[in-house]
Design an enzyme around this catalytic site. Structure first.
Site, mmCIF file in Angstrom:
data_model
loop_
_atom_site.group_PDB
_atom_site.id
_atom_site.type_symbol
_atom_site.label_atom_id
_atom_site.label_comp_id
_atom_site.label_asym_id
_atom_site.label_seq_id
_atom_site.Cartn_x
_atom_site.Cartn_y
_atom_site.Cartn_z
ATOM 1 N N ALA A 135 0.853 -1.190 0.000
ATOM 2 C CA ALA A 135 0.000 0.000 0.000
ATOM 3 C C ALA A 135 0.884 1.234 0.000
ATOM 4 C CB ALA A 135 -0.887 0.030 1.249
ATOM 5 N N SER B 47 -8.021 -1.364 7.200
ATOM 6 C CA SER B 47 -7.426 -0.420 8.159
ATOM 7 C C SER B 47 -8.468 0.287 9.010
ATOM 8 C CB SER B 47 -6.643 0.630 7.365
ATOM 9 O OG SER B 47 -6.349 1.744 8.171
ATOM 10 N N GLU C 100 -8.405 3.222 9.596
ATOM 11 C CA GLU C 100 -8.646 4.528 8.966
ATOM 12 C C GLU C 100 -9.961 4.521 8.181
ATOM 13 O OE1 GLU C 100 -6.897 7.463 9.141
ATOM 14 O OE2 GLU C 100 -5.550 6.576 10.617
ATOM 15 N N TYR D 5 -6.314 7.931 1.839
ATOM 16 C CA TYR D 5 -5.875 6.587 2.228
ATOM 17 C C TYR D 5 -7.072 5.766 2.732
ATOM 18 C CZ TYR D 5 -3.738 2.896 5.033
ATOM 19 O OH TYR D 5 -3.415 1.684 5.584
ATOM 20 N N PHE E 75 5.904 7.993 10.510
ATOM 21 C CA PHE E 75 4.805 7.723 11.435
ATOM 22 C C PHE E 75 5.173 8.283 12.807
ATOM 23 C CE2 PHE E 75 4.265 4.795 8.000
ATOM 24 C CZ PHE E 75 2.892 4.809 7.794
ATOM 25 N N ALA F 254 -7.887 16.870 7.631
ATOM 26 C CA ALA F 254 -9.027 16.291 8.342
ATOM 27 C C ALA F 254 -8.429 15.254 9.277
ATOM 28 C CB ALA F 254 -10.001 15.638 7.370
HETATM 29 P P1 GDP Z 1 -2.015 7.203 11.205
HETATM 30 O O1 GDP Z 1 -2.887 7.014 12.399
HETATM 31 O O2 GDP Z 1 -2.057 6.025 10.284
HETATM 32 O O3 GDP Z 1 -2.253 8.489 10.512
HETATM 33 O O4 GDP Z 1 -0.485 7.184 11.773
HETATM 34 P P2 GDP Z 1 0.552 8.338 12.145
HETATM 35 O O5 GDP Z 1 1.548 7.712 13.041
HETATM 36 O O6 GDP Z 1 1.093 8.996 10.909
HETATM 37 O O7 GDP Z 1 -0.301 9.437 12.937
HETATM 38 C C1 GDP Z 1 -0.927 9.172 14.152
HETATM 39 C C2 GDP Z 1 -1.564 10.445 14.703
HETATM 40 O O8 GDP Z 1 -0.541 11.324 15.176
HETATM 41 C C3 GDP Z 1 -2.365 11.251 13.687
HETATM 42 O O9 GDP Z 1 -3.585 11.630 14.297
HETATM 43 C C4 GDP Z 1 -1.526 12.483 13.428
HETATM 44 O O10 GDP Z 1 -2.281 13.634 13.107
HETATM 45 C C5 GDP Z 1 -0.857 12.648 14.773
HETATM 46 N N1 GDP Z 1 0.379 13.433 14.700
HETATM 47 C C6 GDP Z 1 0.651 14.540 15.439
HETATM 48 N N2 GDP Z 1 1.860 15.016 15.125
HETATM 49 C C7 GDP Z 1 2.373 14.236 14.144
HETATM 50 C C8 GDP Z 1 3.589 14.256 13.397
HETATM 51 O O11 GDP Z 1 4.446 15.096 13.593
HETATM 52 N N3 GDP Z 1 3.740 13.242 12.470
HETATM 53 C C9 GDP Z 1 2.782 12.279 12.249
HETATM 54 N N4 GDP Z 1 2.995 11.321 11.321
HETATM 55 N N5 GDP Z 1 1.621 12.266 12.941
HETATM 56 C C10 GDP Z 1 1.413 13.220 13.877
#
Ligand code: GDP
Length: 337
Positions: free
Chosen positions: A85, A128, A130, A152, A191, A283
């Site tokens: 993906a 997912s 999501e 996504y 992430f 969002a």
């Molecule tokens: P996701 O849940 O698949 O989107 O995994 P992520 O690890 O990318 O993000 C997890 C959550 O952390 C999301 O709600 C993001 O908005 C929040 N978040 C806050 N600050 C950050 C950042 O600096 N980087 C990322 N990747 N996510 C962040």
């Protein structure tokens, strides 16, 4: 002994799943991009688990049914796991069309190639959390309506329903695992978990002075990838294909995650962390927590690693990585799985 074919084998889940299947005696094939020569493609995750020489790699293009069909004929898999993906939600806002093609449409190429060439194979689709997006109820179950909030999430809803359709229309043994966030030292730094734990390790080592994050109040149900790939395998061992929520059932805020991660090295996160609105998502999925009762009842699955252990494990692995002690990273990872 059975044979498995994994798309996305060079990613976090692909590597953990390949290791689990190899340990059970499977012959494991993995699909890599047609433009990557198998000899030169990125095998970092497989190498970190020391299995890069144990899997067979075949080149194919995920959006090309004919190239997938060739690999399926060559490998004759008993089980196919579709883990490939464009997996970053943040990136999907920048590349919505490509995300739709890779994470959504391409599953149909794979299902079609399977149906025409290896109809008795069992199929796993990486769905997912999501897909729940602006969730209609809490916690989310297999019956909670989908309301994706990103390109996504929308692509994953399409792939999910197409998998269900191949099961119902053609009788394929096709199952979907609706996986909530699952992390490991193999998770890329885009992430948030690895972004935080790498920063903690670097700050502790004096290599970095601050960490800028987006919204600290977001909440997630975070589990360990090594536990979650076991659920994938269990789904394909059932007589009847079905869909399952795979989650810990526990919700934590990003602020809690950050606070704990800094505590592991004896620091107070408030002295280092800033929240910048520029990093907020267009969002947001505000709270996501999964109900894993069906997986527990029908698969006998439950997550083994607790939240606090996971945070500590990720920080420790990054401390070792910052010290460039590769063999120790591998050691830590093997210990925990
Ligand atoms: P996701 O849940 O698949 O989107 O995994 P992520 O690890 O990318 O993000 C997890 C959550 O952390 C999301 O709600 C993001 O908005 C929040 N978040 C806050 N600050 C950050 C950042 O600096 N980087 C990322 N990747 N996510 C962040």
């Amino acid at each position: 002994m059975p044979t498995a074919l994994i798309t996305g084998i060079t990613g976090q889940d692909g590597a953990y799943l390949a290791r689990l299947l190899l340990a059970r005696g499977y012959t494991v094939w993995g699909i890599v991009r047609a433009d990557d020569r198998p000899a030169s493609c990125k095998l970092g995750s497989l190498a970190a688990l020391r299995i890069e020489n144990d899997v067979r790699l075949a080149a194919a293009e995920l959006r090309d049914t004919a190239s997938l069909a060739r690999v399926i004929r060559d490998s004759a898999p008993d089980e196919i796991y579709n883990l490939a993906a464009q997996s970053s939600v943040a990136q999907s806002f920048d590349t919505p069309l490509e995300t739709g093609e890779i994470s959504g449409l391409s599953v149909v190429c794979l299902l079609q190639a399977m149906r025409e060439n290896q109809p008795d194979a069992r199929f796993y689709q990486a769905s997912s959390s999501e897909m729940y997006g602006q969730a209609r109820e809490t916690p989310q179950t297999e019956d909670t309506p989908f309301y994706p909030r990103s390109p996504y999430g929308a692509a994953k809803v399409y792939a999910h329903w197409m998998t269900v359709n191949y099961r119902e229309a053609y009788g394929c043994h096709a199952s979907c695992g609706i996986l909530f966030n699952h992390e490991s030292p193999l998770r890329p730094e885009q992430f948030v978990t690895r972004k935080v734990t790498t920063a903690v390790a670097r700050i502790k080592a004096g290599l970095q002075s601050a960490l800028v994050l987006g919204n600290l109040e977001v909440q997630r149900d975070w589990g360990f990838a090594g536990d979650y790939v076991q659920a994938m395998h269990l789904m394909l061992q059932q007589d009847t294909p079905d869909d399952y929520v795979i989650a810990t059932g526990e919700v934590h805020s990003l602020r809690e995650f950050v606070s704990l991660a800094f505590q592991v090295v004896g620091l107070d996160y408030r002295e280092y962390v800033q929240s910048d609105a520029a990093l907020f998502r267009p969002a947001e999925v505000q709270a996501v927590v999964g109900a894993n009762g069906k997986a527990a009842r029908k698969l006998g699955w439950s997550p083994r690693m607790k939240f606090e252990q996971l945070v500590e494990f990720l920080v420790e692995a990054d401390i070792k990585r910052v010290r460039k002690d590769e063999s120790n990273i591998r050691y830590v990872m093997e210990e925990a799985t």
